[in-house]
Design an enzyme around this catalytic site. Structure first.
Site, PDB file in Angstrom:
ATOM      1  N   HIS A 131     -92.618  40.348  47.742  1.00 51.22           N
ATOM      2  CA  HIS A 131     -91.807  39.841  48.927  1.00 51.22           C
ATOM      3  C   HIS A 131     -92.294  38.195  49.303  1.00 51.22           C
ATOM      4  O   HIS A 131     -91.340  37.517  49.188  1.00 51.22           O
ATOM      5  CB  HIS A 131     -92.158  40.491  50.227  1.00 51.22           C
ATOM      6  CG  HIS A 131     -91.490  40.092  51.387  1.00 51.22           C
ATOM      7  ND1 HIS A 131     -90.234  40.411  52.083  1.00 51.22           N
ATOM      8  CD2 HIS A 131     -92.007  38.803  52.271  1.00 51.22           C
ATOM      9  CE1 HIS A 131     -89.834  39.525  53.019  1.00 51.22           C
ATOM     10  NE2 HIS A 131     -91.028  38.801  53.266  1.00 51.22           N
ATOM     11  N   GLU A 132     -93.432  38.162  49.093  1.00 52.96           N
ATOM     12  CA  GLU A 132     -93.804  36.462  49.328  1.00 52.96           C
ATOM     13  C   GLU A 132     -93.522  35.809  48.200  1.00 52.96           C
ATOM     14  O   GLU A 132     -93.082  34.576  48.389  1.00 52.96           O
ATOM     15  CB  GLU A 132     -95.360  36.727  49.612  1.00 52.96           C
ATOM     16  CG  GLU A 132     -95.804  37.377  50.890  1.00 52.96           C
ATOM     17  CD  GLU A 132     -95.201  37.035  52.108  1.00 52.96           C
ATOM     18  OE1 GLU A 132     -94.767  35.829  52.014  1.00 52.96           O
ATOM     19  OE2 GLU A 132     -95.100  37.911  53.069  1.00 52.96           O
ATOM     20  N   HIS A 135     -89.939  34.681  48.339  1.00 54.84           N
ATOM     21  CA  HIS A 135     -89.908  33.705  49.157  1.00 54.84           C
ATOM     22  C   HIS A 135     -90.025  32.210  48.404  1.00 54.84           C
ATOM     23  O   HIS A 135     -89.444  31.351  48.627  1.00 54.84           O
ATOM     24  CB  HIS A 135     -90.895  33.751  50.379  1.00 54.84           C
ATOM     25  CG  HIS A 135     -90.336  34.505  51.695  1.00 54.84           C
ATOM     26  ND1 HIS A 135     -89.107  34.261  52.092  1.00 54.84           N
ATOM     27  CD2 HIS A 135     -91.038  35.202  52.129  1.00 54.84           C
ATOM     28  CE1 HIS A 135     -89.054  35.003  53.218  1.00 54.84           C
ATOM     29  NE2 HIS A 135     -90.098  35.780  53.311  1.00 54.84           N
ATOM     30  N   GLU A 209     -85.420  36.824  55.449  1.00 57.21           N
ATOM     31  CA  GLU A 209     -86.468  37.986  55.324  1.00 57.21           C
ATOM     32  C   GLU A 209     -85.489  39.193  54.593  1.00 57.21           C
ATOM     33  O   GLU A 209     -86.070  39.731  53.560  1.00 57.21           O
ATOM     34  CB  GLU A 209     -86.847  38.290  56.519  1.00 57.21           C
ATOM     35  CG  GLU A 209     -87.838  37.401  57.360  1.00 57.21           C
ATOM     36  CD  GLU A 209     -89.086  37.217  56.153  1.00 57.21           C
ATOM     37  OE1 GLU A 209     -89.646  38.151  55.903  1.00 57.21           O
ATOM     38  OE2 GLU A 209     -89.688  36.121  56.350  1.00 57.21           O
TER      39      GLU A 209
END
Length: 287
Positions: A131-132, A135, A209
């Site tokens: 997930h990070e 980003h 997100e």
């Protein structure tokens, strides 16, 4: 694609609001000064925000020999995402959470708390890291900075318009000068528009997100691992909210202030239930 469209639509609306507020104070000089000041502040934030955030969060670099398993995990996910391996940092707090920073994939940083390292299984932690890294891959730091520039400029211009209005300096048509209704509309606009701009900025954060969840899950081809991780992190952060500046809350994978959140509209993150539901649906599609 839907998230991309929503994000750019939000940015377009912010741009229109900025131009509209600029018109209220009537003159290119005020707009230029406000834009330059907001741009300068966010230019500094863009190039130095990673160092500022890491320093203020107490994060320390994790060397490869200190946690080879974590480094191997970050390296594997970065390779799958086709970006350079981000630097790895640890925040010495027990509340489990994580964030990414860095202005582009070449300067990426993934920071996790000590608590998340203990709480999650390897597959769940890989989901969080994915997930990070999503980003970083999606350049969300850049998008957040653009939004911050526009919201900052809008807010500054609105303040200028309020002062100009008090001293009769607003540039309006002669007909508007003697029209009480026009005066009321202008007053409402310079109060409401900065609030609307902030809400749009929060909406952009929530949209990114969702996109990071989807991108990260596809990178590791395991949406369920990320869904389980989000549920665990949400429960812990509700029970033990982190002591962080609210302005930095949007950076974390789950809202570190969730125990203090009163209004869903003002949240920097989408509801965990909705994020998990989307990941569950994505899992069925991947199969």
């Amino acid at each position: 694609m839907v998230n991309f469209i929503k994000t750019f639509l939000f940015l377009a609306i912010l741009t229109v609001l900025f131009i509209f507020v600029g018109k209220l104070i009537g003159g290119q000089t005020g707009m230029t000064i406000a834009l330059v000041m907001a741009g300068l502040m966010n230019f500094i934030a863009y190039f130095f925000s990673d160092k500022i955030v890491l320093a203020t969060s107490g994060a320390v670099p994790v060397e490869k020999h200190e946690d080879p398993e974590l480094h191997a995990m970050v390296e594997e996910v970065a390779r799958r995402a086709e970006i350079p391996k981000p630097k790895v940092y640890m925040i010495p707090v027990e509340t489990p959470n994580a964030f990414a920073t860095g202005r582009n994939p070449q300067n990426g940083v993934v920071a996790i708390t000590a608590g998340i390292r203990k709480l999650l299984s390897p597959e769940e932690l890989k989901g969080v890291i994915a997930h990070e890294i999503a980003h970083i891959k999606n350049r969300d730091i850049l998008i957040s900075t653009i939004a911050a520039v526009l919201v900052g400029a809008i807010t500054y211009l609105a303040h200028m318009a309020q002062w100009a209005m008090m001293f009769g300096g607003l540039s309006r048509d002669e007909e508007d000068r003697n029209n009480p209704l026009a005066l009321v509309v202008t007053l409402v606009a310079i109060i409401v528009i900065p609030i609307a701009a902030t809400l749009i900025q929060l909406a952009i954060s929530r949209s990114r997100e969702f996109l990071a969840d989807e991108t990260g899950a596809k990178i590791i081809k395991n949406p369920l691992a990320l869904a389980r991780a989000l549920e665990k992190l949400e429960n812990w952060n509700r029970a033990y909210p982190m002591d962080v500046n609210p302005a930095k809350a949007q950076m974390f994978i789950v809202n570190p202030l969730s125990g203090k959140t009163l209004f869903k509209l003002l949240s920097t993150h989408p509801p965990i239930e909705e994020r998990v539901a989307r990941l569950m649906q994505l899992s069925k599609e991947i199969r």
